[in-house]
Enzyme design. Sequence first.
Site, PDB file in Angstrom:
ATOM      1  N   GLY A  11       7.562   9.716   3.401  1.00  0.00           N
ATOM      2  CA  GLY A  11       7.945   8.339   3.092  1.00  0.00           C
ATOM      3  C   GLY A  11       9.231   8.312   2.281  1.00  0.00           C
ATOM      4  CB  VAL A  24      26.104  16.975  -1.775  1.00  0.00           C
ATOM      5  CG1 VAL A  24      27.552  17.094  -1.284  1.00  0.00           C
ATOM      6  CG2 VAL A  24      25.142  16.846  -0.596  1.00  0.00           C
ATOM      7  NE  ARG A  72       4.735   8.889   7.042  1.00  0.00           N
ATOM      8  CZ  ARG A  72       4.819   8.999   5.703  1.00  0.00           C
ATOM      9  NH1 ARG A  72       4.764  10.166   5.139  1.00  0.00           N
ATOM     10  NH2 ARG A  72       4.984   7.912   4.961  1.00  0.00           N
ATOM     11  CG  ASP A 103       1.005  15.993  -2.746  1.00  0.00           C
ATOM     12  OD1 ASP A 103       0.142  15.161  -3.069  1.00  0.00           O
ATOM     13  OD2 ASP A 103       1.577  16.750  -3.530  1.00  0.00           O
ATOM     14  CB  THR A 126       6.388  10.199  -2.923  1.00  0.00           C
ATOM     15  OG1 THR A 126       5.423   9.219  -2.572  1.00  0.00           O
ATOM     16  CG2 THR A 126       5.851  11.038  -4.075  1.00  0.00           C
ATOM     17  CB  ILE A 127       7.073   4.667  -3.988  1.00  0.00           C
ATOM     18  CG1 ILE A 127       6.048   4.511  -2.874  1.00  0.00           C
ATOM     19  CG2 ILE A 127       8.512   4.422  -3.522  1.00  0.00           C
ATOM     20  CD1 ILE A 127       5.940   3.093  -2.329  1.00  0.00           C
ATOM     21  CG  ASP A 128       2.578   7.156  -2.592  1.00  0.00           C
ATOM     22  OD1 ASP A 128       2.408   7.862  -1.584  1.00  0.00           O
ATOM     23  OD2 ASP A 128       2.865   5.946  -2.545  1.00  0.00           O
ATOM     24  CG  ASP A 130       0.954  11.046  -4.226  1.00  0.00           C
ATOM     25  OD1 ASP A 130       0.488  10.902  -3.085  1.00  0.00           O
ATOM     26  OD2 ASP A 130       2.125  11.440  -4.446  1.00  0.00           O
ATOM     27  NE  ARG A 172       1.048   9.266   1.243  1.00  0.00           N
ATOM     28  CZ  ARG A 172       1.101   9.400   2.569  1.00  0.00           C
ATOM     29  NH1 ARG A 172      -0.014   9.370   3.261  1.00  0.00           N
ATOM     30  NH2 ARG A 172       2.239   9.521   3.186  1.00  0.00           N
ATOM     31  CE  LYS A 214      -6.237 -15.323 -17.834  1.00  0.00           C
ATOM     32  NZ  LYS A 214      -4.792 -15.398 -17.661  1.00  0.00           N
ATOM     33  CB  THR A 215      -6.400 -23.070 -13.897  1.00  0.00           C
ATOM     34  OG1 THR A 215      -5.003 -23.103 -14.245  1.00  0.00           O
ATOM     35  CG2 THR A 215      -7.178 -24.094 -14.708  1.00  0.00           C
TER      36      THR A 215
HETATM   37  P1  ADP Z   1       4.963  13.223   2.064  1.00  0.00           P
HETATM   38  O1  ADP Z   1       5.845  14.402   1.993  1.00  0.00           O
HETATM   39  O2  ADP Z   1       5.602  11.968   1.529  1.00  0.00           O
HETATM   40  O3  ADP Z   1       3.596  13.516   1.448  1.00  0.00           O
HETATM   41  P2  ADP Z   1       3.821  13.582   4.716  1.00  0.00           P
HETATM   42  O4  ADP Z   1       2.441  13.843   4.214  1.00  0.00           O
HETATM   43  O5  ADP Z   1       3.996  12.807   5.953  1.00  0.00           O
HETATM   44  O6  ADP Z   1       4.707  12.862   3.602  1.00  0.00           O
HETATM   45  O7  ADP Z   1       4.527  15.019   4.912  1.00  0.00           O
HETATM   46  C1  ADP Z   1       5.855  15.062   5.363  1.00  0.00           C
HETATM   47  C2  ADP Z   1       6.008  16.136   6.423  1.00  0.00           C
HETATM   48  O8  ADP Z   1       5.679  17.422   5.867  1.00  0.00           O
HETATM   49  C3  ADP Z   1       5.030  15.985   7.582  1.00  0.00           C
HETATM   50  O9  ADP Z   1       5.479  15.024   8.501  1.00  0.00           O
HETATM   51  C4  ADP Z   1       5.040  17.406   8.156  1.00  0.00           C
HETATM   52  O10 ADP Z   1       6.211  17.619   8.887  1.00  0.00           O
HETATM   53  C5  ADP Z   1       5.115  18.257   6.888  1.00  0.00           C
HETATM   54  N1  ADP Z   1       3.780  18.677   6.500  1.00  0.00           N
HETATM   55  C6  ADP Z   1       2.788  17.913   6.008  1.00  0.00           C
HETATM   56  N2  ADP Z   1       1.657  18.643   5.782  1.00  0.00           N
HETATM   57  C7  ADP Z   1       1.960  19.924   6.173  1.00  0.00           C
HETATM   58  C8  ADP Z   1       1.236  21.161   6.225  1.00  0.00           C
HETATM   59  N3  ADP Z   1      -0.036  21.228   5.811  1.00  0.00           N
HETATM   60  N4  ADP Z   1       1.861  22.252   6.693  1.00  0.00           N
HETATM   61  C9  ADP Z   1       3.152  22.200   7.112  1.00  0.00           C
HETATM   62  N5  ADP Z   1       3.898  21.065   7.101  1.00  0.00           N
HETATM   63  C10 ADP Z   1       3.320  19.949   6.643  1.00  0.00           C
HETATM   64  O1  F6P Z   2       3.818   7.819   0.633  1.00  0.00           O
HETATM   65  C1  F6P Z   2       4.519   6.656   0.548  1.00  0.00           C
HETATM   66  C2  F6P Z   2       3.838   5.515   1.287  1.00  0.00           C
HETATM   67  O2  F6P Z   2       4.597   4.376   1.171  1.00  0.00           O
HETATM   68  C3  F6P Z   2       2.392   5.242   0.828  1.00  0.00           C
HETATM   69  O3  F6P Z   2       2.331   4.491  -0.365  1.00  0.00           O
HETATM   70  C4  F6P Z   2       1.851   4.500   2.016  1.00  0.00           C
HETATM   71  O4  F6P Z   2       0.445   4.609   2.089  1.00  0.00           O
HETATM   72  C5  F6P Z   2       2.477   5.273   3.173  1.00  0.00           C
HETATM   73  O5  F6P Z   2       3.660   5.869   2.663  1.00  0.00           O
HETATM   74  C6  F6P Z   2       2.854   4.411   4.343  1.00  0.00           C
HETATM   75  O6  F6P Z   2       3.234   5.309   5.345  1.00  0.00           O
HETATM   76  P1  F6P Z   2       4.117   4.861   6.613  1.00  0.00           P
HETATM   77  O7  F6P Z   2       5.493   4.618   6.139  1.00  0.00           O
HETATM   78  O8  F6P Z   2       4.012   6.021   7.543  1.00  0.00           O
HETATM   79  O9  F6P Z   2       3.471   3.626   7.150  1.00  0.00           O
END
Ligand code: ADP
Ligand code: F6P
Length: 320
Positions: A11, A24, A72, A103, A126-128, A130, A172, A214-215
Amino acid sequence: MERIAVLTSGGDAPGMNAAVRAVVRAALNNKMDIYGIERGYAGLVKGEITRLSHRSVSGLIHKGGTFLRTARCPDFKDIEVQRQAVEALSAYDIEGLVVIGGDGTFRGAKDLSDNFGIKVMGIPGTIDNDMSYTDYTIGFDTAVNTVLWAINNLRDTMHSHDRVCLLEVMGRQCGDIALYAGVAGGVEYVLVPEIKYDLDQISANVKKSYLRGKTSNMIILAEGAGNRDEIAAYVQEKSGIPVKVINFGYIQRGGSPNMMDRVLAARFGYKAVELLKENSDSMAIGIRDNKLVTVPFAEIGQHTKKFDEELYNIAHVLSL
Ligand code: ADP
Ligand code: F6P
């Protein structure tokens, strides 16, 4: 190390451009050749690689999104697909990689490092917010401030009509966006995946406060904490007060990064290049207590994301 590359993946998040810019400029400052990879791992596998210059990242520091674009690429879990990526890097004699993402992106980075010995530095974008090993990820602070803008606007109209509103935000399985925006916006009810909540209690309180004058009340719901329409219908039925539902959605993913995210991006980007220059092992870069930290990808899973329960309690006490 003479040639490195950078990509954004998963994302998008405000501040990713500022991080690419930092990588860069730091690389060029170290007399390294720097390449940009388009559309994350999907573009890497396809060899969408371009040489970047000082000018390539001009006028980007204030822009949301990612000019390298992202995608993705579920196939990247496959080692043969990863091998194609490594072949694409070696076709340009690229020795080191900086990945900006969440992650999932870091799992891909760990595989490239473990399976093929590629030196990879991970920048949390990531904005999450997490990611357990770092206090903050790039994009979180800007996203929370964007939600705050929505809360201020919603307060105006909901108050004018004596209405309750339920605002759903992203995250998420992490409730940080809802929590921080809830505290900053003085929101009455913060519903997050990390803490159980009682809708009967909430409905009763909404009704009681309404009878006390407090409406208007606001409920902020982290997307991982339940179904917005079901929760709104339940509270409306139990309290007898109309509940308007807003799914804030992708608006919180865009926007000009604020100071916090631009400074994080600068510090993380600069550090990533330093580590590659020192030929360090692959690392995830983060921040804890305002100090930069570096953590091997293999250790990331050992950290548990601590939910700030004290802040959660403060949110509720202060909004009563
Ligand atoms: P984020 O990085 O924001 O968590 P994703 O979960 O979609 O977003 O992961 C981004 C990309 O990282 C995925 O589209 C995939 O290409 C790669 N990826 C995710 N999980 C794995 C994994 N278990 N092993 C290898 N590559 C992965
Ligand atoms: O990981 C960032 C995020 O915006 C989450 O908060 C949300 O659940 C997800 O990505 C949305 O994913 P997509 O852009 O694939 O719809």
